[in-house]
Scaffold this motif. Sequence first.
Motif, short mmCIF file in Angstrom:
data_model
loop_
_atom_site.label_atom_id
_atom_site.label_comp_id
_atom_site.label_asym_id
_atom_site.label_seq_id
_atom_site.Cartn_x
_atom_site.Cartn_y
_atom_site.Cartn_z
N THR A 192 0.81 -1.22 0.00
CA THR A 192 0.00 0.00 0.00
C THR A 192 0.85 1.26 0.00
OG1 THR A 192 -0.17 -0.11 2.42
CG2 THR A 192 -1.94 -1.13 1.14
N ASN A 193 2.10 1.15 0.44
CA ASN A 193 2.98 2.32 0.47
C ASN A 193 3.98 2.34 -0.67
OD1 ASN A 193 2.50 3.99 3.09
ND2 ASN A 193 2.39 1.84 3.77
N GLY A 194 3.82 1.41 -1.62
CA GLY A 194 4.66 1.42 -2.81
C GLY A 194 6.12 1.07 -2.56
N ILE A 195 6.37 0.19 -1.59
CA ILE A 195 7.75 -0.19 -1.26
C ILE A 195 8.14 -1.44 -2.05
CG2 ILE A 195 9.32 -0.91 0.56
CD1 ILE A 195 8.38 1.98 0.76
N ASN A 196 9.26 -1.38 -2.74
CA ASN A 196 9.75 -2.51 -3.51
C ASN A 196 10.52 -3.47 -2.60
OD1 ASN A 196 10.43 -4.19 -5.65
ND2 ASN A 196 12.29 -3.03 -6.13
N MET A 197 9.99 -4.68 -2.45
CA MET A 197 10.65 -5.70 -1.65
C MET A 197 11.48 -6.57 -2.58
SD MET A 197 8.92 -8.53 0.89
CE MET A 197 8.22 -7.21 1.90
N THR A 198 12.79 -6.57 -2.40
CA THR A 198 13.68 -7.29 -3.30
C THR A 198 14.04 -8.68 -2.79
OG1 THR A 198 15.64 -6.30 -2.27
CG2 THR A 198 14.67 -5.14 -4.16
N PRO B 175 14.39 4.00 6.28
CA PRO B 175 13.37 3.99 7.34
C PRO B 175 12.84 5.38 7.70
CG PRO B 175 15.19 2.56 7.94
CD PRO B 175 15.63 3.32 6.72
N GLU B 176 13.61 6.43 7.38
CA GLU B 176 13.13 7.78 7.66
C GLU B 176 12.25 8.34 6.55
OE1 GLU B 176 16.49 10.19 8.59
OE2 GLU B 176 17.15 8.94 10.27
N ASP B 177 12.19 7.62 5.41
CA ASP B 177 11.26 8.01 4.36
C ASP B 177 9.84 7.67 4.82
OD1 ASP B 177 13.44 8.71 2.82
OD2 ASP B 177 13.48 6.81 1.71
N ALA B 178 8.92 8.58 4.60
CA ALA B 178 7.56 8.39 5.10
C ALA B 178 6.92 7.08 4.64
CB ALA B 178 6.68 9.58 4.71
N PRO B 179 7.01 6.70 3.35
CA PRO B 179 6.36 5.45 2.92
C PRO B 179 6.91 4.22 3.64
CG PRO B 179 6.85 6.82 1.03
CD PRO B 179 7.57 7.44 2.20
N LEU B 180 8.24 4.11 3.75
CA LEU B 180 8.82 2.95 4.43
C LEU B 180 8.54 3.01 5.92
CD1 LEU B 180 10.33 0.34 4.37
CD2 LEU B 180 12.49 1.60 4.36
N ARG B 181 8.54 4.18 6.51
CA ARG B 181 8.22 4.30 7.93
C ARG B 181 6.82 3.76 8.22
NH1 ARG B 181 9.05 9.32 8.44
NH2 ARG B 181 6.89 10.07 8.44
N ARG B 182 5.86 4.13 7.36
CA ARG B 182 4.49 3.63 7.56
C ARG B 182 4.43 2.11 7.39
NH1 ARG B 182 3.22 8.46 4.55
NH2 ARG B 182 3.15 7.22 2.63
N ALA B 183 5.16 1.60 6.40
CA ALA B 183 5.16 0.15 6.17
C ALA B 183 5.76 -0.60 7.35
CB ALA B 183 5.92 -0.17 4.88
N LEU B 184 6.84 -0.06 7.92
CA LEU B 184 7.47 -0.71 9.07
C LEU B 184 6.60 -0.63 10.31
CD1 LEU B 184 11.19 0.43 8.61
CD2 LEU B 184 10.17 -1.77 8.03
N ASP B 185 5.85 0.45 10.45
CA ASP B 185 4.92 0.56 11.58
C ASP B 185 3.86 -0.53 11.50
OD1 ASP B 185 6.24 2.71 12.64
OD2 ASP B 185 4.90 4.23 11.78
N GLU B 186 3.35 -0.75 10.29
CA GLU B 186 2.34 -1.79 10.11
C GLU B 186 2.93 -3.18 10.32
OE1 GLU B 186 -1.17 -2.83 6.85
OE2 GLU B 186 -0.12 -0.90 6.82
N MET C 155 11.19 -17.27 11.24
CA MET C 155 11.71 -15.92 11.13
C MET C 155 11.82 -15.57 9.66
SD MET C 155 12.75 -13.41 13.14
CE MET C 155 13.42 -14.10 14.66
N PHE C 156 11.58 -14.31 9.33
CA PHE C 156 11.67 -13.85 7.95
C PHE C 156 12.80 -12.84 7.82
CE2 PHE C 156 7.37 -15.39 8.38
CZ PHE C 156 7.14 -16.06 7.18
N TYR C 157 13.56 -13.00 6.74
CA TYR C 157 14.65 -12.09 6.40
C TYR C 157 14.20 -11.31 5.18
CZ TYR C 157 19.31 -10.60 4.80
OH TYR C 157 20.38 -9.86 4.39
N CYS C 158 14.32 -9.99 5.22
CA CYS C 158 13.70 -9.16 4.20
C CYS C 158 14.62 -8.01 3.79
CB CYS C 158 12.38 -8.62 4.76
SG CYS C 158 11.47 -7.55 3.66
N ASP C 159 14.71 -7.77 2.48
CA ASP C 159 15.39 -6.59 1.92
C ASP C 159 14.35 -5.74 1.21
OD1 ASP C 159 17.92 -7.41 2.71
OD2 ASP C 159 18.43 -8.29 0.78
N VAL C 160 14.33 -4.46 1.48
CA VAL C 160 13.43 -3.55 0.78
C VAL C 160 14.21 -2.32 0.34
CG1 VAL C 160 11.38 -4.30 2.07
CG2 VAL C 160 12.73 -2.37 2.91
N GLU C 161 13.73 -1.67 -0.70
CA GLU C 161 14.33 -0.43 -1.16
C GLU C 161 13.72 0.73 -0.39
OE1 GLU C 161 13.94 -0.05 -5.35
OE2 GLU C 161 15.37 -1.65 -5.79
N GLY C 162 14.58 1.61 0.10
CA GLY C 162 14.09 2.76 0.84
C GLY C 162 14.82 2.95 2.16
#
Length: 284
Positions: free
Chosen positions: A215-221, A245-256, A236-243
């Motif tokens: 929903t926040n347009g974050i590319n998960m690689t 954490p201080e960018d608003a879209p990724l911050r919202r995604a991490l909060d969720e 446990m899940f290991y995850c790489d995303v582009e962005g």
Amino acid sequence: MPVVVSYQGEPGAFSSQAALQAFPDCELLPCATFEDALAAVSEGKARYGMIPIDNSIAGRVADIHHLLPRSGLHIVGEHFLPIRFHLMGVKGATLATIQTVQSHIHALGQCRKIIRKLGLKAQVAADTAGSARQVAEAGDLTRAAIAPHIAAEVYGLDILMEDIEDEKHNTTRFVILSKYPEFARQGGGTTVTTLIFQVRNLPAALYKALGGFATNGINMTKLESYMVDGRFSATMFYCDVEGHPEDAPLRRALDELSYFSKEMRILGVYPAHPFREGMAEPAQ
């Protein structure tokens, strides 16, 4: 004083090549195991560790996903190394004399076609460069090793065949580890954020946890799962995303993600390597 970089393997290993490309003036610290390479960073013997994490043919490097979170180290960078394997033997050896070939299990797996074509018996060894050293020390015309080009120079071997990897896109991704966090600057270019998380034991928890990225347009690689302490009920899940954490879209995604997770931890925020944009040149 030069920066000390630890790696698993012996002189001439692909990890040493990656370290020298990332830190041209560094002092290399070869280690017998991944645990030793990580411990060297934790104990201050090395400033950074160069650790392989994925290969485009063989997939993820075994044990790294377990070792990284437990090490307490931070990912501060990444490096992509196109892999070129060479078949080598002692002086006087030929394709007609060799009967066995040894290398790291991933190297053998990435050169299956030529091993089968030549009818060689594959033998698993600790690493590529170490295999070259052992073949050199044995002085046996029937033994060969699969290793980087530089290993032939280091251990005085003849290259019998070049570029024997099954696929030419063969590339290994390394992560650069530090005892201390070194978050990339926000707005400084494409940034990769690496994290681990464990979702709550709720219906559709993973689906809901990952929804924020969509929903926040974050590319998960990258998204991979691994078992926790051998328990089938704990993943446990290991995850790489582009962005960043201080960018608003990724911050919202991490909060969720945090809301639906019982544990979440950022392992690193670092600049994306140019290889992601197709700018890297193959290594020889």
